[in-house]
Design an enzyme around this catalytic site. Structure first.
Site, PDB file in Angstrom:
ATOM      1  N   LYS A  98       0.815  -1.212   0.000  1.00 21.44           N
ATOM      2  CA  LYS A  98       0.000   0.000   0.000  1.00 21.44           C
ATOM      3  C   LYS A  98       0.849   1.263   0.000  1.00 21.44           C
ATOM      4  O   LYS A  98       0.449   2.286  -0.519  1.00 21.44           O
ATOM      5  CB  LYS A  98      -0.921   0.019   1.231  1.00 21.44           C
ATOM      6  CG  LYS A  98      -2.326  -0.461   0.909  1.00 21.44           C
ATOM      7  CD  LYS A  98      -3.285  -0.124   2.043  1.00 21.44           C
ATOM      8  CE  LYS A  98      -2.907  -0.908   3.285  1.00 21.44           C
ATOM      9  NZ  LYS A  98      -3.706  -0.726   4.458  1.00 21.44           N
ATOM     10  N   ALA A 106       4.462   1.168  -0.598  1.00 27.48           N
ATOM     11  CA  ALA A 106       5.694   1.074  -1.384  1.00 27.48           C
ATOM     12  C   ALA A 106       5.660  -0.144  -2.292  1.00 27.48           C
ATOM     13  O   ALA A 106       4.848  -1.054  -2.110  1.00 27.48           O
ATOM     14  CB  ALA A 106       6.894   0.971  -0.441  1.00 27.48           C
ATOM     15  N   VAL A 130       8.492  -2.968  -3.883  1.00 23.08           N
ATOM     16  CA  VAL A 130       9.872  -3.439  -3.794  1.00 23.08           C
ATOM     17  C   VAL A 130      10.223  -4.117  -5.112  1.00 23.08           C
ATOM     18  O   VAL A 130       9.508  -5.007  -5.572  1.00 23.08           O
ATOM     19  CB  VAL A 130      10.053  -4.404  -2.601  1.00 23.08           C
ATOM     20  CG1 VAL A 130      11.472  -4.961  -2.565  1.00 23.08           C
ATOM     21  CG2 VAL A 130       9.732  -3.687  -1.286  1.00 23.08           C
ATOM     22  N   LYS A 149      13.326  -0.370  -2.793  1.00 22.75           N
ATOM     23  CA  LYS A 149      12.004  -0.070  -2.237  1.00 22.75           C
ATOM     24  C   LYS A 149      11.632   1.356  -2.626  1.00 22.75           C
ATOM     25  O   LYS A 149      12.371   2.292  -2.342  1.00 22.75           O
ATOM     26  CB  LYS A 149      12.053  -0.217  -0.709  1.00 22.75           C
ATOM     27  CG  LYS A 149      10.708  -0.045  -0.008  1.00 22.75           C
ATOM     28  CD  LYS A 149      10.821  -0.431   1.462  1.00 22.75           C
ATOM     29  CE  LYS A 149       9.482  -0.321   2.185  1.00 22.75           C
ATOM     30  NZ  LYS A 149       9.575  -0.763   3.589  1.00 22.75           N
ATOM     31  N   ASP A 162       7.035  -2.489  14.328  1.00 27.64           N
ATOM     32  CA  ASP A 162       6.094  -3.205  13.456  1.00 27.64           C
ATOM     33  C   ASP A 162       6.611  -4.620  13.252  1.00 27.64           C
ATOM     34  O   ASP A 162       6.534  -5.187  12.167  1.00 27.64           O
ATOM     35  CB  ASP A 162       5.954  -2.485  12.117  1.00 27.64           C
ATOM     36  CG  ASP A 162       4.771  -3.001  11.291  1.00 27.64           C
ATOM     37  OD1 ASP A 162       3.852  -3.621  11.882  1.00 27.64           O
ATOM     38  OD2 ASP A 162       4.770  -2.812  10.064  1.00 27.64           O
ATOM     39  N   ASP A 172      11.961  -3.931   7.176  1.00 26.38           N
ATOM     40  CA  ASP A 172      10.864  -2.956   7.220  1.00 26.38           C
ATOM     41  C   ASP A 172      10.961  -2.088   8.481  1.00 26.38           C
ATOM     42  O   ASP A 172      10.093  -2.138   9.352  1.00 26.38           O
ATOM     43  CB  ASP A 172       9.510  -3.686   7.156  1.00 26.38           C
ATOM     44  CG  ASP A 172       8.384  -2.770   6.682  1.00 26.38           C
ATOM     45  OD1 ASP A 172       8.656  -1.587   6.415  1.00 26.38           O
ATOM     46  OD2 ASP A 172       7.233  -3.248   6.584  1.00 26.38           O
TER      47      ASP A 172
HETATM   48  N1  LIG Z   1      15.829  -6.463   1.247  1.00 20.68           N
HETATM   49  C1  LIG Z   1      14.870  -7.250   0.745  1.00 20.68           C
HETATM   50  N2  LIG Z   1      15.186  -8.380   0.094  1.00 20.68           N
HETATM   51  C2  LIG Z   1      14.240  -9.186  -0.424  1.00 20.68           C
HETATM   52  N3  LIG Z   1      12.918  -8.932  -0.347  1.00 20.68           N
HETATM   53  C3  LIG Z   1      12.534  -7.820   0.301  1.00 20.68           C
HETATM   54  C4  LIG Z   1      13.477  -6.931   0.880  1.00 20.68           C
HETATM   55  N4  LIG Z   1      12.799  -5.922   1.460  1.00 20.68           N
HETATM   56  C5  LIG Z   1      11.503  -6.170   1.245  1.00 20.68           C
HETATM   57  N5  LIG Z   1      11.318  -7.310   0.548  1.00 20.68           N
HETATM   58  C6  LIG Z   1      10.040  -7.923   0.123  1.00 20.68           C
HETATM   59  O1  LIG Z   1       9.103  -6.895  -0.091  1.00 20.68           O
HETATM   60  C7  LIG Z   1       7.996  -7.030   0.796  1.00 20.68           C
HETATM   61  C8  LIG Z   1       7.554  -5.667   1.306  1.00 20.68           C
HETATM   62  O2  LIG Z   1       8.616  -5.033   1.993  1.00 20.68           O
HETATM   63  P1  LIG Z   1       8.405  -4.196   3.310  1.00 20.68           P
HETATM   64  O3  LIG Z   1       9.694  -3.524   3.611  1.00 20.68           O
HETATM   65  O4  LIG Z   1       7.817  -5.062   4.377  1.00 20.68           O
HETATM   66  O5  LIG Z   1       7.366  -3.110   2.852  1.00 20.68           O
HETATM   67  P2  LIG Z   1       5.890  -2.736   3.343  1.00 20.68           P
HETATM   68  O6  LIG Z   1       6.060  -1.380   3.932  1.00 20.68           O
HETATM   69  O7  LIG Z   1       5.091  -2.777   2.102  1.00 20.68           O
HETATM   70  O8  LIG Z   1       5.455  -3.749   4.380  1.00 20.68           O
HETATM   71  C9  LIG Z   1       8.475  -7.956   1.889  1.00 20.68           C
HETATM   72  O9  LIG Z   1       7.417  -8.710   2.417  1.00 20.68           O
HETATM   73  C10 LIG Z   1       9.492  -8.819   1.195  1.00 20.68           C
HETATM   74  O10 LIG Z   1       8.868  -9.924   0.581  1.00 20.68           O
HETATM   75 MG   LIG Z   2       6.305  -4.968   5.738  1.00 17.81          MG
END
Ligand SMILES: Nc1ncnc2c1ncn2[C@@H]1O[C@H](COP(=O)(O)OP(=O)(O)O)[C@@H](O)[C@H]1O
Ligand SMILES: [Mg+2]
Length: 267
Positions: free
Chosen positions: A67, A69, A71, A85, A198, A215
Site C-alpha cells: 500500500k 511502497a 519493492v 524499495k 512493526d 521494514d
Molecule cells: N531487502 C529485501 N530483500 C528481499 N525482499 C525484500 C526486501 N525488502 C523487502 N522485501 C520484500 O518486499 C515485501 C515488502 O517489503 P516491506 O519492507 O515489508 O514493505 P511494506 O512497507 O510494504 O510492508 C516484503 O514482504 C518482502 O517480501
Molecule cells: Mg512490511
C-alpha cells in the site's frame, strides 16, 4: 549574475535531460515502461540518477507491491542482488501516521509538511535505521543508497526470489528460532538503539534458518517516549506467532526487561 552562467546552467540542465531521456529510450526502456505507470517524474529521475551513479545496473520486476511502497529486484554493477524499495509519493492517507513516527526524532528536526517531503523523510529514516542495524550487527538488509523516495538495500534471497516470510514458512526448529528472534530484538534495542515498532511474522524473513529483521521505516530511537510501548507491541506479536507454532513463549514483562536491559542469557 552573468548571462553566460545562466546559459551554461540551462544547457547543462538540457544536456542532463537529454541523457536521462536517452537512457530512458534506449538501455532501460523495458525497465522503466512499467515504472512509468506508477511513479511520477521525480521518482523516475531519482532512478535515472541511481543508474548513472552506478548503484543499479539492471532493474527487474516487482517483488512485492504494497500500500505504501513497491519493492523491486535489481542488480548492482558488481553483481550483488539488490532490493529497491520505492515509496509512493501520493499516499496521503498515511501521511499523518508517518508524522507520528517522525515527530520527536532528533534526526529529523525540521520536516516540511507536504506529502512528498514527509515521504522523503520517511525513506531517509528507514535508511538511517538500516545503518544503525548494520553497525549493531542486526541481521537485516544492508543499506546501499537512498534518494528521494527510493531506498536501495541488499536483497535477502537468491536469484531474485525473496526469502520467505516467517508468515509463510515454519522454521525447522521453532523454539530455537524464537530464541534467535529475541536475540535480534535485544540487539536492536541495546546495540542499535531502536525499537522496531512493526515487528511481526510479516516483517521477518526466514533466511538460512535465521531471522532477518526488515521494514524498519517506522522504527524509533529507544530514547523516544514511544519506544517502550512499541517494544511491548512487538513482543505481543512475536509471542502470538510462536505460540501458533507450538512454542512455549516467555512472559512479556520478563521479555521486555530482558530486551531493554538484561544482559544474562535468557535460556
Ligand atoms: N531487502 C529485501 N530483500 C528481499 N525482499 C525484500 C526486501 N525488502 C523487502 N522485501 C520484500 O518486499 C515485501 C515488502 O517489503 P516491506 O519492507 O515489508 O514493505 P511494506 O512497507 O510494504 O510492508 C516484503 O514482504 C518482502 O517480501
Ligand atoms: Mg512490511
Amino acid at each position: 549574475m552573468s548571462r553566460e552562467r545562466d546559459y551554461d546552467e540551462i544547457s547543462d540542465r538540457l544536456k542532463r535531460r537529454y541523457e536521462e531521456d536517452a537512457l530512458f529510450k534506449d538501455k532501460n526502456k523495458e525497465e522503466f515502461r512499467v515504472m512509468e505507470e506508477v511513479f511520477d517524474r521525480l521518482t523516475l529521475q531519482g532512478m535515472y540518477k541511481l543508474f548513472k551513479k552506478g548503484v543499479i545496473d539492471r532493474l527487474h520486476g516487482v517483488v512485492k507491491a504494497g500500500k505504501e511502497a513497491r519493492v523491486y529486484y535489481a542488480v548492482h554493477p558488481d553483481g550483488r542482488e539488490l532490493a529497491v524499495k520505492i515509496y509512493y509519493t501520493h499516499t496521503a492517507e498515511f501521511r499523518k501516521g508517518m508524522m507520528d513516527y517522525i515527530r520527536g526524532d532528533p534526526r529529523f528536526k525540521r520536516v516540511r509538511k507536504n506529502t512528498r517531503s514527509i515521504v522523503y523523510t520517511w525513506n531517509q529514516k528507514e535508511f538511517s535505521n538500516l545503518q544503525l542495524c548494520e553497525k549493531a550487527g542486526v541481521n537485516s538488509p544492508r543499506p546501499i543508497e537512498f534518494i528521494r523516495n527510493i531506498l536501495v538495500m541488499t536483497f535477502i534471497g537468491e536469484d531474485g526470489v525473496p526469502a520467505p516470510l516467517l508468515r509463510e514458512i515454519a522454521p525447522e526448529d521453532p523454539s530455537g528460532f524464537y530464541g534467535l528472534v529475541l536475540d535480534e530484538m535485544q540487539l536492536l534495542w541495546q546495540k542499535a538503539g531502536l525499537a522496531h515498532g512493526d515487528l511481526s511474522e510479516y516483517n521477518i524473513m526466514v533466511h538460512e534458518e535465521k531471522p532477518v529483521i526488515f521494514d524498519v521505516s517506522q522504527s524509533m530511537l529507544t530514547i523516544h517516549p514511544m519506544a517502550p510501548s512499541l517494544v511491548e507491541r512487538d513482543i505481543g506479536n512475536i509471542n502470538y506467532t510462536f505460540r501458533r507454532l507450538g512454542v512455549e513463549t516467555r512472559d512479556p514483562e520478563e521479555l521486555k526487561e530482558w530486551i531493554t536491559g538484561g544482559t544474562e542469557d535468557l535460556y
